[in-house]
Scaffold this motif. Structure first.
Motif, PDB file in Angstrom:
ATOM      1  N   HIS A 189     -24.753   3.309  -2.373  1.00 26.73           N
ATOM      2  CA  HIS A 189     -26.107   3.853  -2.376  1.00 26.73           C
ATOM      3  C   HIS A 189     -26.289   4.778  -3.579  1.00 26.73           C
ATOM      4  O   HIS A 189     -27.322   4.742  -4.254  1.00 26.73           O
ATOM      5  N   THR A 201     -26.692   2.683  -6.720  1.00 14.52           N
ATOM      6  CA  THR A 201     -28.023   2.096  -6.791  1.00 14.52           C
ATOM      7  C   THR A 201     -29.067   3.146  -7.168  1.00 14.52           C
ATOM      8  O   THR A 201     -29.947   2.896  -7.978  1.00 14.52           O
ATOM      9  N   GLU A 202     -28.955   4.316  -6.597  1.00 13.78           N
ATOM     10  CA  GLU A 202     -29.926   5.377  -6.856  1.00 13.78           C
ATOM     11  C   GLU A 202     -29.748   6.026  -8.223  1.00 13.78           C
ATOM     12  O   GLU A 202     -30.710   6.448  -8.845  1.00 13.78           O
ATOM     13  N   HIS A 203     -28.513   6.120  -8.692  1.00  9.87           N
ATOM     14  CA  HIS A 203     -28.232   6.877  -9.914  1.00  9.87           C
ATOM     15  C   HIS A 203     -27.368   6.083 -10.885  1.00  9.87           C
ATOM     16  O   HIS A 203     -26.401   6.593 -11.422  1.00  9.87           O
ATOM     17  N   ASP A 209     -32.407   2.714 -14.984  1.00  4.44           N
ATOM     18  CA  ASP A 209     -33.272   3.577 -14.189  1.00  4.44           C
ATOM     19  C   ASP A 209     -34.178   2.648 -13.396  1.00  4.44           C
ATOM     20  O   ASP A 209     -35.125   2.081 -13.938  1.00  4.44           O
ATOM     21  N   ASP A 264     -36.841   1.237 -10.539  1.00  9.55           N
ATOM     22  CA  ASP A 264     -38.047   1.664  -9.820  1.00  9.55           C
ATOM     23  C   ASP A 264     -37.663   1.938  -8.377  1.00  9.55           C
ATOM     24  O   ASP A 264     -36.813   1.250  -7.804  1.00  9.55           O
ATOM     25  N   ARG A 265     -38.287   2.911  -7.791  1.00 15.17           N
ATOM     26  CA  ARG A 265     -38.011   3.294  -6.412  1.00 15.17           C
ATOM     27  C   ARG A 265     -38.258   2.107  -5.470  1.00 15.17           C
ATOM     28  O   ARG A 265     -39.265   1.426  -5.579  1.00 15.17           O
ATOM     29  N   ASP A 266     -37.311   1.876  -4.582  1.00 15.65           N
ATOM     30  CA  ASP A 266     -37.419   0.837  -3.549  1.00 15.65           C
ATOM     31  C   ASP A 266     -37.582  -0.577  -4.103  1.00 15.65           C
ATOM     32  O   ASP A 266     -38.134  -1.442  -3.422  1.00 15.65           O
ATOM     33  N   THR A 276     -36.552  -3.476  -1.912  1.00 19.29           N
ATOM     34  CA  THR A 276     -37.249  -3.682  -0.638  1.00 19.29           C
ATOM     35  C   THR A 276     -38.558  -4.440  -0.825  1.00 19.29           C
ATOM     36  O   THR A 276     -39.243  -4.740   0.156  1.00 19.29           O
ATOM     37  N   SER A 311     -39.373  -6.000 -12.409  1.00 20.86           N
ATOM     38  CA  SER A 311     -38.983  -4.591 -12.402  1.00 20.86           C
ATOM     39  C   SER A 311     -37.583  -4.404 -12.991  1.00 20.86           C
ATOM     40  O   SER A 311     -37.357  -3.508 -13.806  1.00 20.86           O
ATOM     41  N   SER A 365     -36.608  -2.408 -16.432  1.00 19.86           N
ATOM     42  CA  SER A 365     -35.600  -1.342 -16.410  1.00 19.86           C
ATOM     43  C   SER A 365     -34.476  -1.625 -17.394  1.00 19.86           C
ATOM     44  O   SER A 365     -34.036  -0.732 -18.120  1.00 19.86           O
TER      45      SER A 365
END
Length: 95
Positions: free
Chosen positions: A9, A12-14, A19, A21-23, A26, A36, A40
Motif C-alpha cells: 500500500h 502504491t501511495e508513495h 505520482d 492519481d488518487r484512486d 478503483t 492516467s 503519470s
C-alpha cells in the motif's frame, strides 16, 4: 490501535517512480486507468525506465499485490487496462 498498513500500500501511495492519481486503480473504465498511468509515467522525472514499462510495472504490481482482495470484476477491469496501455503506447501484445 491503528490497523497496520501493508508495504505494498505504501509503494502504491508513495511510489518513487510515479505520482499516481488518487484512486486510479478503483476506476471502472480500463481506458481511463491506462490514460492516467500513461500521463503519470510520461510526467515522472524519477522513473528509471521508459514510460510504458513504468506504467505497466505499476499496474502489474498493484494487481499482484492486491491479489485475493480484488473482486473478480475489478481484476478484469485492471487486466483490460493492460491491453489499453499497450494500445495507447502503440505496443502489440506479446504471446
Amino acid at each position: 490501535m491503528a490497523a497496520k498498513r501493508k508495504w505494498s500500500h505504501e509503494v502504491t501511495e508513495h511510489s518513487d517512480a510515479l505520482d499516481l492519481d488518487r484512486d486510479v486503480f478503483t476506476l471502472h473504465d480500463p481506458r481511463k486507468i491506462a490514460q492516467s498511468l500513461k500521463r503519470s509515467a510520461e510526467h515522472s522525472r524519477r522513473r528509471k525506465s521508459e514510460p510504458f514499462r513504468s506504467a505497466m510495472s505499476m499496474l502489474t504490481f498493484y494487481i499482484n499485490r492486491a491479489g485475493a482482495g480484488l473482486d473478480a470484476k475489478q481484476k478484469r477491469i485492471l487486466e483490460d487496462a493492460k491491453d489499453e496501455l499497450r494500445s495507447i503506447f502503440g505496443r502489440e501484445r506479446q504471446t
